[in-house]
Structures are given as structure tokens and as C-alpha cells.
Design an enzyme around this catalytic site. Structure first.
Site, PDB file in Angstrom:
ATOM      1  N   SER A   8       0.124  -1.190  -0.253  1.00 42.36           N
ATOM      2  CA  SER A   8      -0.198  -0.130  -0.138  1.00 42.36           C
ATOM      3  C   SER A   8       0.377   1.574   0.276  1.00 42.36           C
ATOM      4  O   SER A   8       0.735   2.048  -0.771  1.00 42.36           O
ATOM      5  CB  SER A   8      -0.842  -0.009   1.170  1.00 42.36           C
ATOM      6  OG  SER A   8      -1.890  -0.933   1.166  1.00 42.36           O
ATOM      7  N   HIS A  69      -2.737   5.961   8.261  1.00 39.97           N
ATOM      8  CA  HIS A  69      -2.273   4.625   7.810  1.00 39.97           C
ATOM      9  C   HIS A  69      -1.212   4.506   5.862  1.00 39.97           C
ATOM     10  O   HIS A  69      -1.970   5.834   5.863  1.00 39.97           O
ATOM     11  CB  HIS A  69      -3.491   3.554   7.446  1.00 39.97           C
ATOM     12  CG  HIS A  69      -3.059   1.529   7.434  1.00 39.97           C
ATOM     13  ND1 HIS A  69      -3.360   0.991   6.024  1.00 39.97           N
ATOM     14  CD2 HIS A  69      -2.837   0.711   8.161  1.00 39.97           C
ATOM     15  CE1 HIS A  69      -3.183  -0.203   6.189  1.00 39.97           C
ATOM     16  NE2 HIS A  69      -2.475  -0.737   7.246  1.00 39.97           N
ATOM     17  N   THR A  71      -1.705   4.095   3.164  1.00 36.55           N
ATOM     18  CA  THR A  71      -2.453   4.227   2.074  1.00 36.55           C
ATOM     19  C   THR A  71      -2.707   6.409   2.385  1.00 36.55           C
ATOM     20  O   THR A  71      -1.882   7.222   1.390  1.00 36.55           O
ATOM     21  CB  THR A  71      -3.880   3.492   1.048  1.00 36.55           C
ATOM     22  OG1 THR A  71      -3.289   2.465   0.797  1.00 36.55           O
ATOM     23  CG2 THR A  71      -3.922   4.449   0.451  1.00 36.55           C
ATOM     24  N   GLU A 134     -13.613   5.490  23.464  1.00 27.83           N
ATOM     25  CA  GLU A 134     -14.503   4.241  23.534  1.00 27.83           C
ATOM     26  C   GLU A 134     -14.133   2.748  24.283  1.00 27.83           C
ATOM     27  O   GLU A 134     -14.120   2.357  24.782  1.00 27.83           O
ATOM     28  CB  GLU A 134     -14.548   4.309  21.747  1.00 27.83           C
ATOM     29  CG  GLU A 134     -15.497   4.860  21.195  1.00 27.83           C
ATOM     30  CD  GLU A 134     -16.028   4.958  19.885  1.00 27.83           C
ATOM     31  OE1 GLU A 134     -17.312   4.909  18.829  1.00 27.83           O
ATOM     32  OE2 GLU A 134     -14.792   4.881  19.490  1.00 27.83           O
ATOM     33  N   GLU A 231     -10.932   6.143   0.961  1.00 23.90           N
ATOM     34  CA  GLU A 231     -10.660   5.530   0.706  1.00 23.90           C
ATOM     35  C   GLU A 231     -11.492   3.779   1.312  1.00 23.90           C
ATOM     36  O   GLU A 231     -11.510   4.158   2.696  1.00 23.90           O
ATOM     37  CB  GLU A 231      -9.014   4.851   1.894  1.00 23.90           C
ATOM     38  CG  GLU A 231      -8.419   3.354   1.078  1.00 23.90           C
ATOM     39  CD  GLU A 231      -7.419   3.149   2.634  1.00 23.90           C
ATOM     40  OE1 GLU A 231      -6.307   2.796   2.174  1.00 23.90           O
ATOM     41  OE2 GLU A 231      -7.675   4.007   3.292  1.00 23.90           O
ATOM     42  N   ASP A 236      -9.397  -4.504   1.747  1.00 22.61           N
ATOM     43  CA  ASP A 236      -7.560  -5.298   1.694  1.00 22.61           C
ATOM     44  C   ASP A 236      -7.607  -5.774   3.308  1.00 22.61           C
ATOM     45  O   ASP A 236      -7.380  -7.434   3.105  1.00 22.61           O
ATOM     46  CB  ASP A 236      -6.610  -4.636   1.551  1.00 22.61           C
ATOM     47  CG  ASP A 236      -4.999  -5.113   1.977  1.00 22.61           C
ATOM     48  OD1 ASP A 236      -4.460  -4.977   0.169  1.00 22.61           O
ATOM     49  OD2 ASP A 236      -5.235  -5.024   3.318  1.00 22.61           O
ATOM     50  N   ASP A 277      -5.181   0.075  -4.979  1.00 21.06           N
ATOM     51  CA  ASP A 277      -3.868   0.389  -4.454  1.00 21.06           C
ATOM     52  C   ASP A 277      -2.983  -1.049  -5.241  1.00 21.06           C
ATOM     53  O   ASP A 277      -2.321  -1.206  -6.605  1.00 21.06           O
ATOM     54  CB  ASP A 277      -3.200   1.082  -3.677  1.00 21.06           C
ATOM     55  CG  ASP A 277      -4.032  -0.357  -2.461  1.00 21.06           C
ATOM     56  OD1 ASP A 277      -4.507  -0.932  -2.807  1.00 21.06           O
ATOM     57  OD2 ASP A 277      -3.083   0.085  -1.804  1.00 21.06           O
ATOM     58  N   HIS A 278      -3.456  -2.038  -4.867  1.00 26.30           N
ATOM     59  CA  HIS A 278      -3.073  -3.498  -5.676  1.00 26.30           C
ATOM     60  C   HIS A 278      -4.152  -4.213  -5.666  1.00 26.30           C
ATOM     61  O   HIS A 278      -5.342  -4.395  -4.912  1.00 26.30           O
ATOM     62  CB  HIS A 278      -1.775  -3.532  -5.361  1.00 26.30           C
ATOM     63  CG  HIS A 278      -2.148  -3.641  -3.411  1.00 26.30           C
ATOM     64  ND1 HIS A 278      -2.910  -4.331  -2.941  1.00 26.30           N
ATOM     65  CD2 HIS A 278      -1.933  -2.837  -2.714  1.00 26.30           C
ATOM     66  CE1 HIS A 278      -3.155  -4.454  -1.622  1.00 26.30           C
ATOM     67  NE2 HIS A 278      -3.056  -3.244  -1.054  1.00 26.30           N
ATOM     68  N   HIS A 356      -0.654  -9.654  -1.077  1.00 28.02           N
ATOM     69  CA  HIS A 356      -1.562  -9.013  -2.709  1.00 28.02           C
ATOM     70  C   HIS A 356      -1.102  -9.712  -3.886  1.00 28.02           C
ATOM     71  O   HIS A 356      -0.288 -10.678  -3.910  1.00 28.02           O
ATOM     72  CB  HIS A 356      -0.861  -7.521  -2.337  1.00 28.02           C
ATOM     73  CG  HIS A 356      -1.669  -7.084  -1.382  1.00 28.02           C
ATOM     74  ND1 HIS A 356      -0.103  -6.278  -0.620  1.00 28.02           N
ATOM     75  CD2 HIS A 356      -1.922  -6.918  -0.203  1.00 28.02           C
ATOM     76  CE1 HIS A 356      -0.708  -5.347   0.583  1.00 28.02           C
ATOM     77  NE2 HIS A 356      -1.483  -6.380   0.518  1.00 28.02           N
TER      78      HIS A 356
END
Ligand SMILES: [Zn+2]
Length: 423
Positions: A8, A69, A71, A134, A231, A236, A277-278, A356
Site C-alpha cells: 500500500s 495508515h 495509503t 471508546e 478510501e 484489503d 492500489d493493488h 497481495h
């Protein structure tokens, strides 16, 4: 650049910054090498968000992963490791020189000027002594003692900007977009829940479509336009677990978010680009399987070799590896090697996490110049340049002012002069 199959952060660097990158690095060109802080100084590259902000556009990031993260990080961050989401993950010798991704998001350009940030990952914003609102038994992960959520709010107030922080759906629903120009929504301690597990109540979380609508309501106020990245990052994760149901359900959540965006923008003036992305090691087979057959079920016939049932959806590796029945071929000659029958699904190659895969992914586009710019097969790193061309950003920022750069054959031979023309 240095791996056969994408991951990613390098893919996101190609997709958002327009250059290929090394495995697990983010926002760096290929001079940036994994976990080498020093290598990240000269290799930083700008992103679509930098280019959009230069043109006075509003900018936003919506994801259901952690906002730090791999991406989303490529849109604002530069790091020799995608895992440096907070300072505890940065090796001590590098901490002085290399900022973690959360800190870059609130202190550096373009992160500190992004109008809308929504996603998960509060743990990277909170200090170790602070409990999550939370997941009250969980603590933040920062070692520098800082509460970056407080710091984000303080920075915006100091600059006289209308800013709000929210962390559940009820609070997001209360936001009046006319009174807010900067919105930070951190809805989960780590990643947000999969859509099927999501609590849609006021103390729960917004859907990807809810966040998309909310982001657009703020970004669309800018007469100069906007750039929004959305996103569905948990497709994924479900694939890594070989969990086809959640992977497909998350894809439907992305479709719902796209439909929400389409209802709010005018595609004659707004470009929409949808891609991945993949890929993943996920296949969908069958021969005479009738239309309408349950997609998550068994094929309507058993195997004509061993009489066993099989699912039409299969993964070629990953945790779903029970019930082995493979017959590997004994390869002794080059011809046998060429003729080798590869493992066909059950049993997959056992792995705790599926990998992936390397096939091409689709790119769908709608809007100005979409059919011209997004036809055929192209490298991933082409995509942001095409977006920039359509939207007159970055290297193409003069195009919409009737100015454009073009290169003649003489220029390419080094004999001409680079020309700028007015059209
Ligand atoms: Zn992945």
C-alpha cells in the site's frame, strides 16, 4: 520499484505523488530506502494534496483505516517506513530527525492545511498515559507525551480557523458545514469497524458514505474547488484474512460512497477516479455455473477429478488452507517445469495472512477529459499526472489559464527552445 508485487505505501506514493517508490516507504522517491531516516530527506515528493493546496483548493482525506495508515499517509507524509505512525515506532536514533506520520499530519505542510480528515487510529494521536474515549482500557501509544488531537484543535484556533473535532457518528451529525472549515474525525482506536460490524447509532461510527457526504459539504464551499480522497481500505484487510464476504461487502460500501459523491457533484466539472492500489490472490471461477447462483456458495457441480465440492470464490494463499488435496508435480526437466500444473485453490498455500497479487487493476474515471486521459493500460504513477492535467494542478496548473507547455521534436533533440504558448 524494488518488489514484484505492490504494497500500500509504495503504491499510494505512485498513485498520489506520481513516482514509483520502494517497498514499504511512503512519500519518497526511489532514493528513499526502508527504515533509513537519512535517506528520506532528499527523496521527499509532493502529492495531489500539495498541488491542490497550491492552487487554492480545499482538500480532504476520508478512510476507514487509520488516518496514519500506509495509503492516506502518502498524501501528506514522508517516511522511510509506513509503520512509523507514531513516535514509539520510530527507532530511537531516528526520532530527532524523522517525525512520525501523525506529527507530520498536524505540524507540516500539507497536513496542517488539510480541511477534512476522517478515519480511525486515535492510538497514534494520544499519549501513553491517556485512555481512549471508546476503548477505555486502551492507552495511546505516543511516547513524547503529546496529545496530537488537542494540538490539532489548538493550532486551528490559534490561526483563527473554524475547526471541530468529533469521534462518533452523533457528533458528526451535529456538524454544521457552514460553520466549519476544518474537521478532524477520529472514529476508532485503530481501524474503523468493517461495515457489517459497524454500530450505526449515534455512539457508533459513520459509514464511508456518511463521511464522504460530510466531507463534500465542507469542501464544496470553496469556489476554487477541492480535492477529496476516499478510501475503502478494509477491502484489503478482509482479503488478507481470506474473508470474501467482508471484502465484497466493503466493496459495496465503497460503491455506496461513490454514489453519494455522484449525487453531490457535477461530473461536467468534477473528475472522479476510482481504482485500487493493488490486487489480491482472489479468484472467481466456475464453468456452467448459472447466473444468479449464490456467489459465496459452492459451485453447482462437484470436481470432475475427485468428486469433491468447491467454492467458485477461491484464494490462492492465506489462512483458509484446511482440507488439503493438492497433487504437486515432480519437476525434473525444463519442459515439465513449463507444463507444471500449479496449485488450483483448495488447498491454498498456507499463510497466516494472504498476500497481495500482481495483476493489473481497473481504473474507472468520469468527468473532464476522463475518456481521453484514462483509456488503455498505463503505469500506476501516471494516474496523478492525469488527474493534475484534468484539474490544472501541479505541473499543469497553467493549463486552465489558457497557458500550456509543450515540447517539440527539436526540444527533445536538444536543439529547440522550450515554448510556452497562449491558446
Ligand atoms: Zn494489504
Amino acid at each position: 520499484m524494488n518488489a514484484q508485487i505492490g504494497e500500500s505505501s509504495a503504491c499510494a506514493t505512485a498513485l498520489m505523488c506520481g513516482v514509483k517508490a520502494n517497498f514499504e516507504t511512503v512519500g519518497l522517491d526511489t532514493r528513499g530506502t526502508l527504515e533509513n531516516c537519512y535517506s528520506s530527506f532528499a527523496s521527499r515528493v509532493s502529492s495531489l494534496i500539495d498541488w491542490a493546496q497550491e492552487s487554492g483548493k480545499s482538500t480532504g482525506i476520508v478512510t476507514n483505516t487509520r488516518i496514519t495508515h500506509a495509503t492516506p499517509a502518502a498524501l501528506y507524509g514522508h517516511s522511510p517506513s509506513r509503520y512509523w505512525e507514531d513516535d514509539s515506532k520510530v527507532p530511537p536514533p531516528s526520532r530527532k530527525s524523522c517525525k512520525d506520520l501523525a506529527r507530520q499530519l498536524i505540524e507540516n505542510d500539507p497536513g496542517r492545511n488539510i480541511n477534512v480528515l476522517m478515519g480511525g487510529g486515535r492510538r497514534h494521536w494520544l499519549p501513553k498515559v491517556a485512555n481512549d474515549p471508546e476503548m477505555t482500557k486502551e492507552e495511546g501509544r505516543r511516547l513524547d507525551g503529546r496529545n496530537l488531537i488537542d494540538d490539532w484543535v489548538r493550532d486551528k484556533k490559534k490561526r483563527g480557523l473554524k475547526a471541530e473535532y468529533v469521534w462518533n457518528k452523533g457528533q458528526l451529525d451535529q456538524i454544521n458545514p457552514n460553520q466549519v472549515d476544518y474537521l478532524l474525525g477520529l472514529f476508532a482506536y485503530s481501524h474503523m469497524d468493517f461495515e457489517v460490524d459497524r454500530d450505526p447509532g449515534p455512539t457508533g461510527d459513520p459509514s464511508l458514505a456518511d463521511m464522504t457526504r460530510s466531507a463534500l459539504s465542507i469542501l464544496q464551499k470553496n469556489p476554487k474547488g477541492f480535492f477529496l480522497f476516499v478510501e475503502s481500505g478494509r477491502i484489503d484487510h478482509a482479503h488478507h484474512y481470506n474473508n470474501a464476504y467482508r471484502a465484497l461487502d466493503e466493496t459495496l460500501a465503497l460503491e455506496t460512497a461513490l454514489l453519494a459523491a455522484l449525487a453531490l457533484v457535477n461530473p461536467t466539472e468534477t473528475l472522479l477516479v476510482l481504482t485500487a492500489d493493488h490486487s489480491h490472490v482472489f479468484t472467481f471461477g466456475g464453468q456452467a455455473t448459472p447466473r444468479g447462483h449464490p456467489i459465496l456458495g459452492l459451485d453447482n457441480k462437484v470436481s470432475d477429478v475427485d468428486g469433491q465440492p468447491y467454492t467458485t470464490i477461491l484464494y490462492t494463499n492465506g489462512p483458509g488452507y484446511s482440507n488439503p488435496r493438492s497433487v504437486p508435480m515432480n519437476v525434473t526437466t525444463p519442459m515439465e517445469s513449463k507444463n507444471q500444473v500449479f496449485t488450483s485453490a483448495v488447498p491454498p498455500v498456507p499463510r497466516q495472512w494472504a498476500t497481495h497479487s500482481g495483476e493489473d487493476v481497473p481504473v474507472y474515471a468520469l468527468g473532464p477529459l476522463a475518456t481521453t486521459l484514462f483509456a488503455g493500460t498505463f503505469d500506476q504513477s501516471y494516474i496523478p499526472h492525469a488527474i493534475a492535467y484534468s484539474a490544472c494542478l501541479g505541473e499543469h496548473r497553467l493549463r486552465c489559464q489558457g497557458l500550456d507547455n509543450y515540447v517539440t521534436a527539436d526540444d527533445l533533440r536538444g536543439t529547440g527552445s522550450f515554448k510556452r504558448v497562449s491558446s
